[in-house]
Design a protein around this motif. Structure first.
Motif, PDB file in Angstrom:
ATOM      1  N   HIS A   2      72.882  67.531   4.314  1.00 16.16           N
ATOM      2  CA  HIS A   2      73.816  67.905   3.263  1.00 16.16           C
ATOM      3  C   HIS A   2      73.021  68.162   1.980  1.00 16.16           C
ATOM      4  O   HIS A   2      72.358  67.271   1.467  1.00 16.16           O
ATOM      5  CB  HIS A   2      74.841  66.795   3.023  1.00 16.16           C
ATOM      6  CG  HIS A   2      75.577  66.407   4.265  1.00 16.16           C
ATOM      7  ND1 HIS A   2      76.561  67.186   4.803  1.00 16.16           N
ATOM      8  CD2 HIS A   2      75.465  65.330   5.081  1.00 16.16           C
ATOM      9  CE1 HIS A   2      77.027  66.603   5.890  1.00 16.16           C
ATOM     10  NE2 HIS A   2      76.372  65.483   6.080  1.00 16.16           N
ATOM     11  N   PRO A   3      73.102  69.373   1.426  1.00 16.16           N
ATOM     12  CA  PRO A   3      72.287  69.715   0.252  1.00 16.16           C
ATOM     13  C   PRO A   3      72.635  68.900  -0.994  1.00 16.16           C
ATOM     14  O   PRO A   3      71.774  68.615  -1.800  1.00 16.16           O
ATOM     15  CB  PRO A   3      72.571  71.194   0.023  1.00 16.16           C
ATOM     16  CG  PRO A   3      73.787  71.517   0.819  1.00 16.16           C
ATOM     17  CD  PRO A   3      73.922  70.468   1.879  1.00 16.16           C
ATOM     18  N   HIS A   4      73.869  68.460  -1.139  1.00 16.74           N
ATOM     19  CA  HIS A   4      74.259  67.747  -2.349  1.00 16.74           C
ATOM     20  C   HIS A   4      74.109  66.229  -2.220  1.00 16.74           C
ATOM     21  O   HIS A   4      74.287  65.511  -3.170  1.00 16.74           O
ATOM     22  CB  HIS A   4      75.707  68.112  -2.729  1.00 16.74           C
ATOM     23  CG  HIS A   4      76.709  67.765  -1.688  1.00 16.74           C
ATOM     24  ND1 HIS A   4      76.877  68.522  -0.550  1.00 16.74           N
ATOM     25  CD2 HIS A   4      77.571  66.739  -1.602  1.00 16.74           C
ATOM     26  CE1 HIS A   4      77.815  67.977   0.181  1.00 16.74           C
ATOM     27  NE2 HIS A   4      78.253  66.897  -0.414  1.00 16.74           N
ATOM     28  N   SER A  10      72.307  60.097   2.711  1.00 14.17           N
ATOM     29  CA  SER A  10      72.766  60.788   3.914  1.00 14.17           C
ATOM     30  C   SER A  10      72.496  59.925   5.146  1.00 14.17           C
ATOM     31  O   SER A  10      73.346  59.809   6.034  1.00 14.17           O
ATOM     32  CB  SER A  10      72.065  62.128   4.053  1.00 14.17           C
ATOM     33  OG  SER A  10      72.473  62.784   5.229  1.00 14.17           O
ATOM     34  N   ALA A  11      71.327  59.295   5.197  1.00 11.80           N
ATOM     35  CA  ALA A  11      70.988  58.426   6.322  1.00 11.80           C
ATOM     36  C   ALA A  11      71.900  57.206   6.344  1.00 11.80           C
ATOM     37  O   ALA A  11      72.353  56.772   7.410  1.00 11.80           O
ATOM     38  CB  ALA A  11      69.529  57.994   6.242  1.00 11.80           C
ATOM     39  N   ILE A  12      72.175  56.657   5.168  1.00 13.49           N
ATOM     40  CA  ILE A  12      73.073  55.498   5.081  1.00 13.49           C
ATOM     41  C   ILE A  12      74.476  55.904   5.542  1.00 13.49           C
ATOM     42  O   ILE A  12      75.123  55.194   6.309  1.00 13.49           O
ATOM     43  CB  ILE A  12      73.106  54.923   3.645  1.00 13.49           C
ATOM     44  CG1 ILE A  12      71.761  54.277   3.313  1.00 13.49           C
ATOM     45  CG2 ILE A  12      74.240  53.924   3.478  1.00 13.49           C
ATOM     46  CD1 ILE A  12      71.613  53.884   1.850  1.00 13.49           C
ATOM     47  N   ALA A  15      74.506  56.303   9.252  1.00 17.84           N
ATOM     48  CA  ALA A  15      74.501  54.990   9.896  1.00 17.84           C
ATOM     49  C   ALA A  15      75.894  54.371   9.852  1.00 17.84           C
ATOM     50  O   ALA A  15      76.342  53.758  10.835  1.00 17.84           O
ATOM     51  CB  ALA A  15      73.491  54.071   9.226  1.00 17.84           C
ATOM     52  N   ARG A  16      76.577  54.521   8.740  1.00 18.16           N
ATOM     53  CA  ARG A  16      77.946  53.994   8.621  1.00 18.16           C
ATOM     54  C   ARG A  16      78.886  54.686   9.614  1.00 18.16           C
ATOM     55  O   ARG A  16      79.709  54.056  10.255  1.00 18.16           O
ATOM     56  CB  ARG A  16      78.466  54.177   7.201  1.00 18.16           C
ATOM     57  CG  ARG A  16      77.880  53.203   6.228  1.00 18.16           C
ATOM     58  CD  ARG A  16      78.485  53.388   4.854  1.00 18.16           C
ATOM     59  NE  ARG A  16      77.853  52.483   3.892  1.00 18.16           N
ATOM     60  CZ  ARG A  16      77.710  52.746   2.625  1.00 18.16           C
ATOM     61  NH1 ARG A  16      78.143  53.889   2.131  1.00 18.16           N
ATOM     62  NH2 ARG A  16      77.130  51.880   1.830  1.00 18.16           N
ATOM     63  N   VAL A  17      78.727  56.007   9.696  1.00 20.45           N
ATOM     64  CA  VAL A  17      79.571  56.764  10.633  1.00 20.45           C
ATOM     65  C   VAL A  17      79.293  56.312  12.065  1.00 20.45           C
ATOM     66  O   VAL A  17      80.223  56.083  12.843  1.00 20.45           O
ATOM     67  CB  VAL A  17      79.341  58.287  10.473  1.00 20.45           C
ATOM     68  CG1 VAL A  17      79.980  59.059  11.606  1.00 20.45           C
ATOM     69  CG2 VAL A  17      79.863  58.761   9.137  1.00 20.45           C
TER      70      VAL A  17
END
Length: 75
Positions: A2-4, A10-12, A15-17
Motif C-alpha cells: 500500500h503506497p500510503h 503494513s506488516a503489522i 499480521a492483524r488480518v
C-alpha cells in the motif's frame, strides 16, 4: 503493498488480518463441531419420535381392524 501505508504498519496490519482470519477459522470450526453435536441430538430425537408415531399408527390400525371385524361378525 500500500503506497500510503508505511511498510512496518503494513506488516503489522497484515499480521492483524492474518490473526483475525485464524481466529475466525477457529470460531467457525468450533461452531461446526457444536452444530454437528446438536444435529446428532436432534436426529436421535426425531428417530425416537418416528418410532413412537409408527407404533401409534400401528396400534390405531389394529384397533380399526378389530372394530371392522367385530362389526362384520355381528352384522
Amino acid at each position: 503493498d500500500h503506497p500510503h501505508i508505511p511498510p512496518r504498519e503494513s506488516a503489522i496490519q497484515e499480521a492483524r488480518v492474518q490473526n483475525d482470519i485464524i481466529g475466525l477459522k477457529s470460531r467457525i470450526e468450533t461452531h461446526e463441531a457444536v452444530c454437528a453435536e446438536r444435529y446428532l441430538g436432534i436426529n436421535a430425537q426425531l428417530r425416537r419420535l418416528e418410532k413412537w408415531f409408527v407404533s401409534l399408527i400401528g396400534a390405531l390400525l389394529a384397533v380399526l381392524v378389530a372394530i371392522i371385524v367385530t362389526n362384520l361378525h355381528f352384522s
